[in-house]
Design a protein around this motif. Structure first.
Motif, PDB file in Angstrom:
ATOM      1  N   LEU A 103      40.156  18.491  38.071  1.00 31.62           N
ATOM      2  CA  LEU A 103      39.887  18.120  36.532  1.00 31.62           C
ATOM      3  C   LEU A 103      39.264  16.900  36.648  1.00 31.62           C
ATOM      4  CD1 LEU A 103      42.503  20.357  34.866  1.00 31.62           C
ATOM      5  CD2 LEU A 103      40.300  20.888  35.491  1.00 31.62           C
ATOM      6  N   HIS A 104      40.104  15.821  37.065  1.00 33.42           N
ATOM      7  CA  HIS A 104      39.779  14.405  37.011  1.00 33.42           C
ATOM      8  C   HIS A 104      39.411  13.930  38.438  1.00 33.42           C
ATOM      9  CE1 HIS A 104      41.610  13.489  32.748  1.00 33.42           C
ATOM     10  NE2 HIS A 104      40.413  14.377  32.770  1.00 33.42           N
ATOM     11  N   PHE A 105      38.557  14.431  38.953  1.00 34.22           N
ATOM     12  CA  PHE A 105      38.042  14.053  40.422  1.00 34.22           C
ATOM     13  C   PHE A 105      37.197  12.724  40.413  1.00 34.22           C
ATOM     14  CE2 PHE A 105      35.740  13.875  44.390  1.00 34.22           C
ATOM     15  CZ  PHE A 105      36.748  14.456  45.490  1.00 34.22           C
TER      16      PHE A 105
ATOM     17  N   ILE B 150      29.869  16.644  36.648  1.00 36.46           N
ATOM     18  CA  ILE B 150      29.602  15.164  36.301  1.00 36.46           C
ATOM     19  C   ILE B 150      30.405  15.209  34.935  1.00 36.46           C
ATOM     20  CG2 ILE B 150      28.227  13.129  35.722  1.00 36.46           C
ATOM     21  CD1 ILE B 150      26.272  14.397  37.706  1.00 36.46           C
ATOM     22  N   ASP B 151      31.475  14.422  34.643  1.00 40.02           N
ATOM     23  CA  ASP B 151      32.121  14.085  33.531  1.00 40.02           C
ATOM     24  C   ASP B 151      32.330  12.456  33.200  1.00 40.02           C
ATOM     25  OD1 ASP B 151      33.914  13.668  31.351  1.00 40.02           O
ATOM     26  OD2 ASP B 151      35.538  15.293  32.162  1.00 40.02           O
ATOM     27  N   ALA B 152      31.338  11.935  32.311  1.00 41.33           N
ATOM     28  CA  ALA B 152      31.251  10.785  32.163  1.00 41.33           C
ATOM     29  C   ALA B 152      30.911  10.394  30.600  1.00 41.33           C
ATOM     30  CB  ALA B 152      30.312  10.037  33.201  1.00 41.33           C
TER      31      ALA B 152
ATOM     32  N   GLY C 189      39.877  20.208  24.147  1.00 47.01           N
ATOM     33  CA  GLY C 189      39.371  18.773  23.722  1.00 47.01           C
ATOM     34  C   GLY C 189      40.224  17.999  23.117  1.00 47.01           C
ATOM     35  N   HIS C 190      39.775  16.507  22.486  1.00 43.80           N
ATOM     36  CA  HIS C 190      40.334  15.666  21.767  1.00 43.80           C
ATOM     37  C   HIS C 190      39.473  14.901  21.024  1.00 43.80           C
ATOM     38  CE1 HIS C 190      38.391  13.323  24.960  1.00 43.80           C
ATOM     39  NE2 HIS C 190      38.464  14.384  25.671  1.00 43.80           N
ATOM     40  N   MET C 191      40.045  13.950  20.436  1.00 38.69           N
ATOM     41  CA  MET C 191      39.351  13.060  19.533  1.00 38.69           C
ATOM     42  C   MET C 191      38.633  12.008  20.629  1.00 38.69           C
ATOM     43  SD  MET C 191      41.104  12.674  16.003  1.00 38.69           S
ATOM     44  CE  MET C 191      40.726  13.953  15.226  1.00 38.69           C
TER      45      MET C 191
ATOM     46  N   VAL D 266      38.883   6.993  24.907  1.00 40.50           N
ATOM     47  CA  VAL D 266      38.357   8.395  25.324  1.00 40.50           C
ATOM     48  C   VAL D 266      39.503   9.312  24.709  1.00 40.50           C
ATOM     49  CG1 VAL D 266      39.615   8.430  27.502  1.00 40.50           C
ATOM     50  CG2 VAL D 266      37.520   9.860  27.348  1.00 40.50           C
ATOM     51  N   ARG D 267      40.664   9.007  24.262  1.00 45.55           N
ATOM     52  CA  ARG D 267      41.435   9.689  23.353  1.00 45.55           C
ATOM     53  C   ARG D 267      41.540   9.700  21.929  1.00 45.55           C
ATOM     54  NH1 ARG D 267      40.400  12.509  27.126  1.00 45.55           N
ATOM     55  NH2 ARG D 267      41.587  12.512  29.259  1.00 45.55           N
ATOM     56  N   ASP D 268      41.019   8.394  21.559  1.00 42.51           N
ATOM     57  CA  ASP D 268      40.976   7.866  20.182  1.00 42.51           C
ATOM     58  C   ASP D 268      42.274   8.279  19.233  1.00 42.51           C
ATOM     59  OD1 ASP D 268      40.578   6.818  17.733  1.00 42.51           O
ATOM     60  OD2 ASP D 268      38.411   7.378  18.013  1.00 42.51           O
TER      61      ASP D 268
ATOM     62  N   GLY E 131      33.220   4.506  29.668  1.00 47.61           N
ATOM     63  CA  GLY E 131      34.264   4.666  28.761  1.00 47.61           C
ATOM     64  C   GLY E 131      35.526   4.944  29.483  1.00 47.61           C
ATOM     65  N   TYR E 132      35.405   5.531  30.981  1.00 51.62           N
ATOM     66  CA  TYR E 132      36.645   6.052  31.601  1.00 51.62           C
ATOM     67  C   TYR E 132      36.010   6.077  32.937  1.00 51.62           C
ATOM     68  CZ  TYR E 132      34.426  10.378  30.564  1.00 51.62           C
ATOM     69  OH  TYR E 132      33.587  11.433  30.353  1.00 51.62           O
ATOM     70  N   GLY E 133      36.971   6.270  34.031  1.00 49.10           N
ATOM     71  CA  GLY E 133      36.613   6.674  35.427  1.00 49.10           C
ATOM     72  C   GLY E 133      35.654   7.915  35.373  1.00 49.10           C
TER      73      GLY E 133
ATOM     74  N   ALA F 126      31.387   7.480  24.636  1.00 46.80           N
ATOM     75  CA  ALA F 126      31.158   9.045  24.610  1.00 46.80           C
ATOM     76  C   ALA F 126      31.897   9.726  25.768  1.00 46.80           C
ATOM     77  CB  ALA F 126      29.667   9.212  24.825  1.00 46.80           C
ATOM     78  N   ASP F 127      31.985  11.039  25.611  1.00 49.50           N
ATOM     79  CA  ASP F 127      32.667  11.625  26.879  1.00 49.50           C
ATOM     80  C   ASP F 127      31.943  13.090  26.992  1.00 49.50           C
ATOM     81  OD1 ASP F 127      34.523  13.080  28.252  1.00 49.50           O
ATOM     82  OD2 ASP F 127      36.211  13.019  26.954  1.00 49.50           O
ATOM     83  N   VAL F 128      31.080  13.255  27.773  1.00 45.53           N
ATOM     84  CA  VAL F 128      30.286  14.336  28.146  1.00 45.53           C
ATOM     85  C   VAL F 128      30.443  15.152  29.412  1.00 45.53           C
ATOM     86  CG1 VAL F 128      27.782  14.981  28.482  1.00 45.53           C
ATOM     87  CG2 VAL F 128      28.599  13.482  26.510  1.00 45.53           C
TER      88      VAL F 128
END
Ligand code: GLY
Ligand code: MN
Ligand code: MN
Length: 424
Positions: free
Chosen positions: A209-211, A226-228, A320-322, A327-329, A195-197, A237-239
């Motif tokens: 934060l966004h490595f 791990i954020d993916a 957080g965010h929607m 990923v930001r909806d 859904g994102y890098g 999803a965003d976990v």
């Protein structure tokens, strides 16, 4: 419900909410974007989210038009021979795009709310566009059953990826290897793309934060963050999970992880209809600040430290965010509000009251970020309330973030990503 009923219901809901008045609505999908290198390559195409929401499908060059008096029209470009030959595309269903000038001419003189990507030959009315965007975003915030089903599939594929990544976290594994295992498992479980890098940071990189994952090998005893998220048919999803390599955290790592996890759980419990997101964020900041006081990192009373913005040294992002259609909806501010740009609030991606049907991330984190903690101005300003020698010891230690995707209900919030273990 057949596959188009959800779209009719969605469009009816949007039509009832948009204050168009005399205006008509035109929503463009956009065009593939060529790479700067001047070859025939383009970035992977994704329709503008506003178009995708109202069209229910990807279609480069597509347009959705709406006149409250005449209803919805989906206009699609004619597929070219080149597209058939090189990409195997077939003709999308809808009214030929060539009919758009006549559709507009029949409505000459009426303001056009132009959403999505710009459409050639359409002159946007600024006020009508701003109003329509605000209300379409508001409409998108409440997820319909079709969207929720896709988010659940994305969450399931994400859980599979995290399970695989967790198995692979050991001394010597590179961030890149973890990314490969994680994403391969996403795809094996039905993902259409990440859904994102994907963010994979080991050791000090866990505090970026966004490595972007690198060739760095994780060492025993380090954090790995791990954020993916897996994406299924445009819904992601965003976990985030933070592990300790070797599974035997030092005391400070166990404490930091426990503070963030407890704060995440409390914040999730506060995610009920009517709750103001800024209040949920502030309460979480106070709770984590109290945790840092208990760890001996900060000195003072937690609420007063947050008032002075001392928490921003260690928790510099919003809670957080929607999430869902991107990923930001439908993040942002509630209709009629303006973004609060004061330091405590400017990194928040939302300022709105929660409502049943919203899906959002809850993602507190505490980090030792050299770029903030080595800043002389901050060191002077917070001389009295930060244990700087202790901070020095952890400056290369990274950080912890824990992130789940939460569905607001009229009862207890549902954690859609609860199947992903949180243990370090
Ligand atoms: N997935 C990245 C973020 O939400 O920050
Ligand atoms: Mn994330
Ligand atoms: Mn997030």
């Amino acid at each position: 419900m057949n596959s188009n009923d959800f779209l009719s219901a969605r469009r009816a809901r949007v039509a009832a909410l948009l204050p168009l008045g005399e205006a008509v609505l035109v929503v463009g999908a956009g065009q593939p974007i060529p790479l700067p290198e001047g070859s025939d390559q383009t970035y992977a195409f994704r329709s503008h989210a506003e178009y995708f929401y109202l069209a229910g499908a990807e279609c480069a060059g597509g347009v959705v038009a709406f006149d409250p008096g005449a209803g919805w029209t989906a206009l699609v470009p004619a597929v070219t021979e080149g597209e058939r030959v090189w990409e195997g595309r077939t003709q999308a269903e809808g009214t030929p795009l060539a009919a758009l000038p006549a559709w507009l001419a029949a409505r000459r003189g009426r303001p056009v709310a132009a959403l999505g990507a710009a459409v050639e030959g359409v002159a946007a009315d600024t006020d009508a566009t701003t109003r329509a965007r605000m209300w379409l975003t508001e409409a998108r915030r409440t997820k319909d059953a079709h969207e929720l089903a896709l988010i659940r599939r994305a969450a399931a594929a994400t859980a599979a990826g995290f399970a695989r990544a967790r198995e692979c976290v050991r001394a010597g594994v590179t961030e890149r290897a973890l990314q490969i295992e994680l994403e391969a498992e996403f795809f094996r479980h039905g993902a259409t793309r990440p859904g994102y890098g994907s963010i994979v940071g080991s050791g000090p990189n866990a505090a970026v934060l966004h490595f972007e994952p690198s060739a760095r090998a994780a060492r025993a005893g380090e954090f790995v963050l791990i954020d993916a998220g897996a994406e299924v048919a445009r819904y992601t999803a965003d976990v985030t999970r933070t592990f300790v390599v070797g599974g035997a955290p030092e005391a400070w790592q166990r404490e930091l992880h426990a503070v963030v996890l407890a704060a995440e759980r409390s914040a999730i419990a506060r995610c009920v209809p009517g709750a103001e997101w800024k209040d949920v964020h502030r309460a979480c900041a106070v709770e984590m600040t109290a945790g840092l006081v208990a760890m001996g990192v900060l000195r003072g009373e937690a609420a007063a430290l947050v008032e002075r913005e001392a928490h921003l040294l260690f928790f510099p992002h919003g809670l957080g965010h929607m999430v869902g259609l991107g990923v930001r909806d439908g993040s942002g501010v509630a209709p009629g509000r303006v973004k609060d740009t004061r330091p405590m609030w400017r990194t928040l991606r939302m300022d709105l009251p929660l409502a049943a049907g919203y899906v959002l991330t809850v993602e507190p984190g505490l980090y030792f970020i050299p770029a903030l903690l080595n800043d002389p101005e901050r060191r002077a300003r917070f001389r009295d309330c930060v244990n700087w020698p202790l901070v020095e010891r952890h400056l290369a230690g990274g950080g912890v973030r824990i992130e789940d995707d939460v569905l607001i209900t009229t009862g207890t919030p549902e954690v859609l990503t609860a199947a992903i273990p949180t243990a370090p």
